[in-house]
Scaffold this motif. Structure first.
Motif, PDB file in Angstrom:
ATOM      1  N   VAL A 344      77.322  61.285  -1.665  1.00 47.29           N
ATOM      2  CA  VAL A 344      76.179  60.379  -1.752  1.00 47.29           C
ATOM      3  C   VAL A 344      75.900  59.918  -3.184  1.00 47.29           C
ATOM      4  O   VAL A 344      75.658  58.729  -3.394  1.00 47.29           O
ATOM      5  CB  VAL A 344      74.934  61.035  -1.105  1.00 47.29           C
ATOM      6  N   ILE A 348      75.488  56.001  -4.251  1.00 48.01           N
ATOM      7  CA  ILE A 348      74.328  55.423  -4.936  1.00 48.01           C
ATOM      8  C   ILE A 348      74.789  54.731  -6.210  1.00 48.01           C
ATOM      9  O   ILE A 348      74.360  53.621  -6.528  1.00 48.01           O
ATOM     10  CB  ILE A 348      73.290  56.527  -5.251  1.00 48.01           C
ATOM     11  N   TYR A 362      66.053  62.446   8.377  1.00 43.33           N
ATOM     12  CA  TYR A 362      67.019  62.164   7.322  1.00 43.33           C
ATOM     13  C   TYR A 362      66.474  61.338   6.158  1.00 43.33           C
ATOM     14  O   TYR A 362      67.155  61.154   5.178  1.00 43.33           O
ATOM     15  CB  TYR A 362      68.230  61.423   7.909  1.00 43.33           C
ATOM     16  N   ASN A 365      60.939  63.711   2.915  1.00 38.94           N
ATOM     17  CA  ASN A 365      60.451  65.077   2.844  1.00 38.94           C
ATOM     18  C   ASN A 365      58.979  65.008   3.230  1.00 38.94           C
ATOM     19  O   ASN A 365      58.135  64.646   2.425  1.00 38.94           O
ATOM     20  CB  ASN A 365      60.634  65.623   1.429  1.00 38.94           C
ATOM     21  N   ILE A 367      56.601  67.020   3.805  1.00 44.74           N
ATOM     22  CA  ILE A 367      55.562  67.842   3.204  1.00 44.74           C
ATOM     23  C   ILE A 367      55.350  67.472   1.740  1.00 44.74           C
ATOM     24  O   ILE A 367      54.547  68.084   1.059  1.00 44.74           O
ATOM     25  CB  ILE A 367      55.868  69.348   3.332  1.00 44.74           C
ATOM     26  N   TRP A 431      64.810  53.518  -1.765  1.00 46.77           N
ATOM     27  CA  TRP A 431      66.146  52.953  -1.955  1.00 46.77           C
ATOM     28  C   TRP A 431      66.129  51.744  -2.857  1.00 46.77           C
ATOM     29  O   TRP A 431      67.061  51.513  -3.616  1.00 46.77           O
ATOM     30  CB  TRP A 431      66.808  52.675  -0.604  1.00 46.77           C
TER      31      TRP A 431
ATOM     32  N   TYR B 265      62.731  71.715  -4.526  1.00 48.93           N
ATOM     33  CA  TYR B 265      61.690  71.397  -3.530  1.00 48.93           C
ATOM     34  C   TYR B 265      62.236  70.456  -2.460  1.00 48.93           C
ATOM     35  O   TYR B 265      61.920  70.598  -1.276  1.00 48.93           O
ATOM     36  CB  TYR B 265      60.484  70.742  -4.207  1.00 48.93           C
ATOM     37  N   ALA B 266      63.052  69.498  -2.861  1.00 49.11           N
ATOM     38  CA  ALA B 266      63.588  68.528  -1.901  1.00 49.11           C
ATOM     39  C   ALA B 266      64.494  69.214  -0.880  1.00 49.11           C
ATOM     40  O   ALA B 266      64.421  68.947   0.313  1.00 49.11           O
ATOM     41  CB  ALA B 266      64.351  67.430  -2.635  1.00 49.11           C
ATOM     42  N   GLY B 269      62.353  71.257   1.431  1.00 50.32           N
ATOM     43  CA  GLY B 269      61.473  70.436   2.266  1.00 50.32           C
ATOM     44  C   GLY B 269      62.217  69.749   3.389  1.00 50.32           C
ATOM     45  O   GLY B 269      61.750  69.708   4.519  1.00 50.32           O
ATOM     46  N   ASN B 270      63.372  69.184   3.091  1.00 55.97           N
ATOM     47  CA  ASN B 270      64.188  68.539   4.115  1.00 55.97           C
ATOM     48  C   ASN B 270      65.610  68.424   3.580  1.00 55.97           C
ATOM     49  O   ASN B 270      65.934  67.501   2.838  1.00 55.97           O
ATOM     50  CB  ASN B 270      63.628  67.156   4.469  1.00 55.97           C
ATOM     51  N   ALA B 272      68.512  67.660   4.927  1.00 55.85           N
ATOM     52  CA  ALA B 272      69.308  66.475   5.254  1.00 55.85           C
ATOM     53  C   ALA B 272      68.852  65.286   4.420  1.00 55.85           C
ATOM     54  O   ALA B 272      69.675  64.527   3.897  1.00 55.85           O
ATOM     55  CB  ALA B 272      69.190  66.162   6.742  1.00 55.85           C
ATOM     56  N   ALA B 273      67.540  65.129   4.279  1.00 56.56           N
ATOM     57  CA  ALA B 273      67.025  63.999   3.504  1.00 56.56           C
ATOM     58  C   ALA B 273      67.415  64.148   2.040  1.00 56.56           C
ATOM     59  O   ALA B 273      67.740  63.161   1.381  1.00 56.56           O
ATOM     60  CB  ALA B 273      65.509  63.907   3.656  1.00 56.56           C
ATOM     61  N   GLN B 275      70.082  65.635   0.854  1.00 55.97           N
ATOM     62  CA  GLN B 275      71.501  65.315   0.755  1.00 55.97           C
ATOM     63  C   GLN B 275      71.715  63.811   0.754  1.00 55.97           C
ATOM     64  O   GLN B 275      72.459  63.276  -0.054  1.00 55.97           O
ATOM     65  CB  GLN B 275      72.237  65.941   1.945  1.00 55.97           C
ATOM     66  N   LEU B 276      71.020  63.128   1.657  1.00 54.94           N
ATOM     67  CA  LEU B 276      71.175  61.682   1.770  1.00 54.94           C
ATOM     68  C   LEU B 276      70.452  60.929   0.656  1.00 54.94           C
ATOM     69  O   LEU B 276      70.530  59.718   0.582  1.00 54.94           O
ATOM     70  CB  LEU B 276      70.668  61.196   3.135  1.00 54.94           C
ATOM     71  N   SER B 277      69.686  61.658  -0.174  1.00 49.43           N
ATOM     72  CA  SER B 277      69.083  61.004  -1.329  1.00 49.43           C
ATOM     73  C   SER B 277      69.920  61.239  -2.572  1.00 49.43           C
ATOM     74  O   SER B 277      69.486  60.921  -3.671  1.00 49.43           O
ATOM     75  CB  SER B 277      67.663  61.526  -1.562  1.00 49.43           C
ATOM     76  N   GLY B 278      71.086  61.832  -2.415  1.00 49.29           N
ATOM     77  CA  GLY B 278      71.976  62.022  -3.541  1.00 49.29           C
ATOM     78  C   GLY B 278      71.784  63.321  -4.287  1.00 49.29           C
ATOM     79  O   GLY B 278      72.299  63.481  -5.387  1.00 49.29           O
ATOM     80  N   ARG B 280      72.782  66.881  -5.195  1.00 50.41           N
ATOM     81  CA  ARG B 280      74.002  67.673  -5.030  1.00 50.41           C
ATOM     82  C   ARG B 280      73.588  69.077  -4.588  1.00 50.41           C
ATOM     83  O   ARG B 280      73.415  69.995  -5.396  1.00 50.41           O
ATOM     84  CB  ARG B 280      74.783  67.711  -6.330  1.00 50.41           C
ATOM     85  N   GLY B 336      60.367  74.725   0.694  1.00 46.81           N
ATOM     86  CA  GLY B 336      59.752  73.473   0.277  1.00 46.81           C
ATOM     87  C   GLY B 336      58.373  73.601  -0.342  1.00 46.81           C
ATOM     88  O   GLY B 336      57.875  72.664  -0.936  1.00 46.81           O
TER      89      GLY B 336
END
Lengths: 526, 393
Positions: A344, A348, A362, A365, A367, A431, B265-266, B269-270, B272-273, B275-278, B280, B336
């Motif tokens: 990813v 980016i 996906y 976050n 929270i 994004w 924290y990311a 917290g989530n 998958a999100a 990972q998909l936000s870059g 590592r 998180g």
């Protein structure tokens, strides 16, 4: 069958089901005759699965309005067990089998064959399972674990499980979506056999050729309403004619001015992919995206139309830093230069942004607050020596709040507390802050209300006006026709067509989207 | 916004973070009364710091691990192993004290890298990796020590934990240096709070009413200076308190303001999100564990210095105290959520309860029971609070 029994096994009258903020079903009527195979057709999100969940008691009596009449008696199912006790069994799209248990254990799960005292009678379990397997035409030992079976055979185990419960009304939600042609053929044959044995089936499917082949009658659901029910015998002379008839029913809605106007000035090509092939991450050998090719130019909105399971999201995510699939082959180009995107951060950096169809799973976050969600993908731009410039971060978040019109008292509000439309604007802000060249928007308006949809479309228009390239994936054909310049159709992992929007029709797209791989190409692949 | 609304706000909306401070004050008051003020005596406050510092150091690393959605069960064994390595070099082989310190830190980093490798790059759940580590490093400790205690450490080494900075600026019956250090700390806190407040006002964020803001700083300053006075009139500033303060400040900065902290924290917290936000993810997970190993080795040095020995059974159950401190301090079991200061207060709550009960002459068994119930109630409160929050949405 007793003569006194009514000819209709099932009648659903005036079913209305509301979720917070959304009317999923509105005054739906469905009548199913005894012993028929009844197909239900509609676009994704039309309400087919919701209707079946109402029927099978997943949504209990009292959570919806309207009546279910089974065998002439009003039925009030509180749980799935209640409906199964009356012989109504549903097989969901996602198979509900336990992979580490044997076939026999799965068949009798929750319904175990026991001796006095509660101990499981293994001899009876396995013997009865073997008899059921023979009925569905599966030659496997009842003690084989489920994980050793392919999807096609697992589907048969689900059916064996259903008939073990003395099923009289079998509901199949997309039973052949994951099956290859041979397995599909076998399954359809089985349904015909059941029909002769007096079992009624309701089948939801996107494969119109199958429906044309097997169904006795079809009911069309559109936008949560039942539109029509017709006999297949009178619908058309040939399979193609019947399919056309169904497609007309599925898409025939009024197109209002729900999309902001835009004059498009496509520039040079930004993204191109060639021979893009992706394999399923766990099911060895299953091709999910098959030699796809497409391109997107600056200032252009390009759509990808495809039904569920066609490989739309898989294509997008595999492109976005190989976030999906394995053994990805093919080449991607940005501004004509080949790019190798392995993760990813690479994506980016290459200028690709992907807004997921499932923003809660996906995208966000939930929270964390708005500010930190917006900065999540662009922290590199906001930080020096590994520490974040928080004043700048707050300023950026405030700028996006204003420009995207995110309705919130301030940007320190938890994202989980926002409405779907505002959440989507947060994801888009995240994004946009990465300053991408090409944005891939996967179902950008799913689950958000009409007003917010218009705002999202407006944002898309502003993006392309600023020279970005936008790739939109959507299940809603009117949406694609309303906002795109060009549309690619995807069916069963293959790009089956490329259509300029001015000359496109919903019927034409739907025909391309349901175009199945022919036998020959499947065999040459194998 | 009125002052009343402010206070209500503190108690209701921020109950998750403010509740812990209220509980801490309540527990301190309770045990002061029960021990006739013995708890808050100069002598006892000093020994409280010395006795529980290593748990607090462990809790700093642990809260980062927990925010990231993992757990580390091995830290007690790592404390023992790092202390043992130092002892073998310094006590048995007569090397200088600083060689022992460096070797212990190196051992901690290696242990962290080992566990981080399995968690991040092989993908084995941290629970399993660190459970294995708990056995593995305990076994290595026994090997290194040949199953016997090594003692004593030289004075330079033991002064890390039991040394005091005293008399540097003189004073009559009290240590001026200690008071000056604390006064500087209080001023720094006040200045920092004021700057944050200014920044929030500049960005049109809500802030507390001025009176409440001043009151908060005055109360904090009074409590801290009172604590400093008690230290100053006893033996001065414990060296280990300086180590702890530096770590708390550094890791508060890292968790709150660094990119690494944000990524932790990311991920929690989530995943998958993130990972998909870059983010590592693997790299961040790896360094989380390396950091934990590093902090465990500091705790190992402090603990062995305090007891002036390396024992085969050192650090037993420390991991559970550190984990409990994090959860009592408001960290979420699902990841998180959590803060370094929260974990410190959580650790202090455990410390005051243990210490208070010891002063009262309560036996070990009862102490364990009480600590267990406190942990359970703290997490139950967290779960209840979360349900309440989602109900008001």
């Amino acid at each position: 069958m007793a003569d006194s029994a009514p000819t209709d096994i099932l009648e659903m009258r005036g079913i209305t089901k509301t979720f917070p903020g959304v009317k999923a079903l509105q005054d739906v009527n469905l009548t199913v005759r005894r012993g028929e195979i009844h197909a239900i057709c509609g676009e994704n999100g039309a309400g087919k699965s919701t209707l079946m969940k109402v029927l099978s008691g997943v949504y209990p009596h009292g959570s919806y309005e309207g009546d279910i009449v089974l065998d002439g008696e009003t039925a009030e199912f509180g749980t799935i067990n209640d409906s199964e006790a009356r012989g109504v069994v549903i097989i969901h799209q996602e198979l509900a089998l336990v992979p580490y248990l044997s076939i026999a254990e799965n068949i009798f799960l929750g319904n175990e064959r026991t001796r006095a005292g509660g101990a499981i009678d293994w001899n009876r379990t396995n013997a009865e399972a073997a008899a059921l397997l023979e009925r569905v035409g599966l030659s496997e030992s009842p003690t084989t674990p489920i994980s050793a079976l392919g999807v096609g055979k697992q589907q048969l185990v689900e059916i064996a499980k259903a008939i073990s419960k003395d099923v009289r009304l079998l509901i199949l939600d997309e039973p052949t979506a994951a099956l290859n042609d041979n397995d599909s053929e076998h399954l359809l044959g089985l349904l015909r056999q059941f029909k002769e044995q007096g079992i009624t089936s309701i089948m939801i499917s996107h494969k119109l050729a199958e429906i044309a082949e097997i169904a006795d009658r079809t009911t069309i659901i559109r936008d949560g309403r039942s539109i029509e029910t017709f006999d297949m015998a009178t619908a058309g002379a040939s399979s193609d004619a019947i399919q056309d008839r169904i497609i007309r029913g599925m898409v025939g809605r009024d197109l209002d001015n729900r999309y902001p106007d835009r004059v498009s000035h496509p520039g040079e090509e930004v993204l191109r992919i060639e021979d893009w092939t992706v394999y399923h991450p766990t099911q060895t050998g299953r091709v999910v995206v098959d030699k796809a090719h497409l391109n997107v130019r600056a200032g252009e909105v390009v759509g990808i139309a495809g039904l569920m399971g066609a490989g739309r999201t898989e294509l997008a995510m595999s492109l976005f830093g190989r976030s999906y699939g394995r053994d990805i082959t093919g080449q991607a180009y940005i501004h004509g230069k080949p790019v190798d995107v392995h993760n990813v951060p690479d994506a980016i950096r290459a200028g690709i942004a992907y807004v997921s169809e499932d923003r809660k799973q996906y995208g966000l976050n939930l929270i964390e607050d708005i500010r930190r969600n917006i900065s999540a993908a662009g922290l590199g731009k906001l930080s020096k020596n590994g520490f974040v410039d928080e004043n700048e971060e707050l300023k950026v978040a405030e700028e996006y709040r204003a420009s995207m019109n995110i309705r919130t008292p301030n940007v320190l509000v938890e994202v989980g507390k926002l409405s779907g439309g505002n959440q989507q604007k947060v994801v888009l802000s995240k994004w946009l802050y990465t300053a991408p060249e090409v944005l891939i928007l996967d179902e950008p308006t799913r689950g958000i209300d009409v007003g917010a949809k218009y705002e999202i479309y407006t944002i898309i228009n502003e993006l392309v006006a600023a020279g970005k390239a936008v790739l939109v994936i959507s299940s809603e054909l009117p949406e694609l026709l309303g906002i795109c310049d060009r549309i690619y159709t995807l069916a069963f992992g293959r790009i089956t067509g490329e259509v300029d929007v001015p000359s496109a029709t919903q019927e034409g797209l739907m025909a391309l989207m349901t175009q199945e791989t022919t036998r020959e190409t499947q065999e040459t692949k194998a | 916004m009125t002052g009343i609304a402010n206070i209500r706000d503190l108690f209701t909306r921020n109950i998750r973070t403010s509740g812990i401070y209220i509980a801490f004050v309540a527990i301190v008051v309770l045990f002061s009364v029960l021990t006739d003020g013995l708890l808050l005596s100069s002598r006892n406050l000093t020994s409280l710091v010395l006795q529980f510092s290593y748990i607090l150091i462990l809790a700093i690393g642990m809260v980062i691990i927990i925010i990231g959605g993992h757990i580390d069960l091995s830290v007690g064994s790592v404390v023992a192993l790092t202390g043992a390595v130092a002892a073998v070099l310094v006590v048995r082989n007569g090397m200088p004290w600083w060689v022992g310190v460096l070797a212990a830190l190196g051992t901690g980093l290696l242990v962290g890298a080992w566990q981080g490798f399995w968690v991040a790059y092989v993908g084995i759940p941290a629970f399993i990796v660190t459970l294995a580590g708990m056995l593995l490093f305990r076994g290595l400790t026994l090997e290194v020590l040949n199953n016997v205690s090594l003692s004593p450490f030289p004075a330079e080494y033991t002064s890390i934990a039991s040394g005091f900075l005293n008399g540097l600026l003189g004073g009559y019956g009290y240590d001026t240096f200690t008071l000056v250090i604390f006064a500087v700390g209080v001023l720094g806190f006040a200045y920092n709070s004021w700057r944050n407040r200014r920044a929030r006002i500049a960005y049109n964020q809500t802030v507390e009413a001025p009176a409440l803001f001043v009151l908060k700083i005055v109360v904090v300053a009074a409590v801290v200076m009172w604590f400093a006075w008690n230290l100053a009139t006893y033996r001065g500033l414990p060296a280990v308190l300086i180590i702890l303060a530096v770590l708390v400040i550094a890791y508060t900065l890292v968790t709150k303001h660094s990119v690494f902290g944000r990524h932790v924290y990311a991920i929690g917290g989530n995943l998958a999100a993130a990972q998909l936000s870059g983010v590592r993810v693997k790299r961040v997970n790896f360094w989380m564990f390396v950091n934990m190993g590093f902090l465990a080795s500091i705790a190992g040095i402090v603990f062995s210095a305090r007891s002036s020995a390396a024992q085969p059974a050192a650090g037993n159950m420390f991991e559970l105290d550190a984990i409990a401190a994090c959860f009592i301090g408001g960290a979420a079991v699902t990841g998180g959520i959590g803060t370094v200061t929260g974990a410190m207060v959580g650790g202090l709550i455990m410390a005051v309860i243990s210490n208070g009960m010891s002063l009262m002459g309560v036996d070990q068994s009862t102490q364990q029971i009480v600590k267990g119930i406190v942990l359970l109630l703290a997490v139950a409160f967290d779960v209840w609070n979360k349900k309440r929050a989602s109900a008001t949405r």
